[in-house]
Design a protein around this motif. Sequence first.
Motif, mmCIF file in Angstrom:
data_model
loop_
_atom_site.group_PDB
_atom_site.id
_atom_site.type_symbol
_atom_site.label_atom_id
_atom_site.label_comp_id
_atom_site.label_asym_id
_atom_site.label_seq_id
_atom_site.Cartn_x
_atom_site.Cartn_y
_atom_site.Cartn_z
ATOM 1 N N THR A 123 -11.815 -2.214 51.194
ATOM 2 C CA THR A 123 -12.718 -1.097 51.438
ATOM 3 C C THR A 123 -12.041 0.233 51.138
ATOM 4 O O THR A 123 -12.604 1.087 50.479
ATOM 5 C CB THR A 123 -13.232 -1.114 52.894
ATOM 6 O OG1 THR A 123 -13.839 -2.371 53.165
ATOM 7 C CG2 THR A 123 -14.253 -0.014 53.129
ATOM 8 N N TRP A 124 -10.830 0.395 51.634
ATOM 9 C CA TRP A 124 -10.116 1.659 51.447
ATOM 10 C C TRP A 124 -8.865 1.467 50.584
ATOM 11 O O TRP A 124 -7.882 2.174 50.740
ATOM 12 C CB TRP A 124 -9.756 2.263 52.805
ATOM 13 C CG TRP A 124 -10.957 2.826 53.499
ATOM 14 C CD1 TRP A 124 -11.554 4.022 53.241
ATOM 15 C CD2 TRP A 124 -11.733 2.226 54.532
ATOM 16 N NE1 TRP A 124 -12.646 4.196 54.049
ATOM 17 C CE2 TRP A 124 -12.790 3.104 54.859
ATOM 18 C CE3 TRP A 124 -11.646 1.015 55.226
ATOM 19 C CZ2 TRP A 124 -13.729 2.827 55.836
ATOM 20 C CZ3 TRP A 124 -12.591 0.737 56.196
ATOM 21 C CH2 TRP A 124 -13.620 1.641 56.491
ATOM 22 N N ARG A 174 -7.273 4.525 48.543
ATOM 23 C CA ARG A 174 -6.670 5.648 49.254
ATOM 24 C C ARG A 174 -5.192 5.417 49.520
ATOM 25 O O ARG A 174 -4.772 4.318 49.827
ATOM 26 C CB ARG A 174 -7.359 5.860 50.603
ATOM 27 C CG ARG A 174 -8.764 6.372 50.480
ATOM 28 C CD ARG A 174 -9.322 6.669 51.838
ATOM 29 N NE ARG A 174 -10.697 7.110 51.733
ATOM 30 C CZ ARG A 174 -11.465 7.353 52.771
ATOM 31 N NH1 ARG A 174 -10.998 7.202 53.993
ATOM 32 N NH2 ARG A 174 -12.696 7.753 52.598
ATOM 33 N N GLU A 215 -7.332 9.724 53.905
ATOM 34 C CA GLU A 215 -6.389 10.021 52.830
ATOM 35 C C GLU A 215 -5.191 10.767 53.398
ATOM 36 O O GLU A 215 -5.343 11.701 54.175
ATOM 37 C CB GLU A 215 -7.072 10.874 51.768
ATOM 38 C CG GLU A 215 -6.276 11.072 50.509
ATOM 39 C CD GLU A 215 -6.392 9.905 49.550
ATOM 40 O OE1 GLU A 215 -5.366 9.533 48.952
ATOM 41 O OE2 GLU A 215 -7.492 9.351 49.399
ATOM 42 N N ASP A 231 -13.032 5.342 58.552
ATOM 43 C CA ASP A 231 -13.146 6.193 57.371
ATOM 44 C C ASP A 231 -12.503 7.560 57.575
ATOM 45 O O ASP A 231 -11.836 8.073 56.687
ATOM 46 C CB ASP A 231 -14.618 6.361 56.992
ATOM 47 C CG ASP A 231 -14.797 7.054 55.667
ATOM 48 O OD1 ASP A 231 -14.200 6.589 54.664
ATOM 49 O OD2 ASP A 231 -15.530 8.059 55.614
ATOM 50 N N ASN A 250 -10.122 -4.867 55.236
ATOM 51 C CA ASN A 250 -10.608 -3.506 54.977
ATOM 52 C C ASN A 250 -9.569 -2.663 54.257
ATOM 53 O O ASN A 250 -9.903 -1.859 53.394
ATOM 54 C CB ASN A 250 -11.057 -2.833 56.275
ATOM 55 C CG ASN A 250 -12.478 -3.192 56.603
ATOM 56 O OD1 ASN A 250 -13.384 -2.955 55.827
ATOM 57 N ND2 ASN A 250 -12.667 -3.804 57.761
ATOM 58 N N ARG A 251 -8.320 -2.847 54.574
ATOM 59 C CA ARG A 251 -7.253 -2.098 53.883
ATOM 60 C C ARG A 251 -7.203 -2.480 52.410
ATOM 61 O O ARG A 251 -7.042 -1.638 51.538
ATOM 62 C CB ARG A 251 -5.891 -2.383 54.548
ATOM 63 C CG ARG A 251 -4.732 -1.712 53.870
ATOM 64 C CD ARG A 251 -4.815 -0.193 54.052
ATOM 65 N NE ARG A 251 -3.901 0.475 53.157
ATOM 66 C CZ ARG A 251 -4.245 1.149 52.080
ATOM 67 N NH1 ARG A 251 -5.508 1.266 51.745
ATOM 68 N NH2 ARG A 251 -3.361 1.734 51.329
ATOM 69 N N PHE A 265 -8.050 5.187 58.070
ATOM 70 C CA PHE A 265 -7.783 5.075 56.639
ATOM 71 C C PHE A 265 -7.991 6.409 55.916
ATOM 72 O O PHE A 265 -8.247 6.432 54.712
ATOM 73 C CB PHE A 265 -8.666 3.998 56.008
ATOM 74 C CG PHE A 265 -8.362 2.617 56.486
ATOM 75 C CD1 PHE A 265 -7.140 2.031 56.224
ATOM 76 C CD2 PHE A 265 -9.307 1.893 57.216
ATOM 77 C CE1 PHE A 265 -6.860 0.745 56.661
ATOM 78 C CE2 PHE A 265 -9.032 0.609 57.658
ATOM 79 C CZ PHE A 265 -7.804 0.033 57.389
ATOM 80 N N LYS A 284 -18.947 2.120 50.100
ATOM 81 C CA LYS A 284 -17.971 1.766 51.142
ATOM 82 C C LYS A 284 -18.613 1.111 52.362
ATOM 83 O O LYS A 284 -18.112 0.127 52.871
ATOM 84 C CB LYS A 284 -17.210 3.008 51.590
ATOM 85 C CG LYS A 284 -15.918 3.152 50.902
ATOM 86 C CD LYS A 284 -15.110 4.239 51.577
ATOM 87 C CE LYS A 284 -14.039 4.729 50.684
ATOM 88 N NZ LYS A 284 -13.448 3.799 49.773
#
Length: 176
Positions: A88-89, A92, A166, A160, A84-85, A164, A35
């Motif tokens: 990277t994440w 989630r 969880e 993190d 990033n949405r 974003f 990540k």
Amino acid sequence: AGHSHGTIKQGLEFFSQLLGLRYRRMRGAFKQLPKFVRFGAIGGSVFALGMAMLFVMVEVLGMSPFLANAIQLIVTFFLNYDLNRRMTWNERKVSRLAIHKFMVSRAATTVLNYALFVWLVSSQFSLSLIGRSLDFSINYLAANLITLLVVMVINFIVSDRWAFAEQKAKVSTANQ
């Protein structure tokens, strides 16, 4: 009768699908990276775009470095969230408030970034070495690099663990 029924939106969707097919393997390999590496790669890409924008606005368009930096920060702010949405994440399930959390956290670090940028560009520094004094100032491009590196780690941790994070499962009160 010689008229197309296709729309610009359909053309853009088609182009997007072609790019997706062309770069599918590369995107899959990118998703296998840790990540922080993905975050850094996206940040580096957005940084390069921001630096190019800053250079063009100052050197080509003759804008003040302060105004140009503010504009490039706003543009890269939104681009950074979107990339990033998605990259990277993306695995989630985040709350609908993720964009708001991201914007609040980035607004704070952007203010820090901008204040540090203004201070670095506006300041005169002095360094004494072996009995000699060296006076210097920091170029706006170097100042931009320094400020972005300073806030990068903060941005990753906050993104993190908060923006974003969880989404927590809702507990049903009917089953209790």
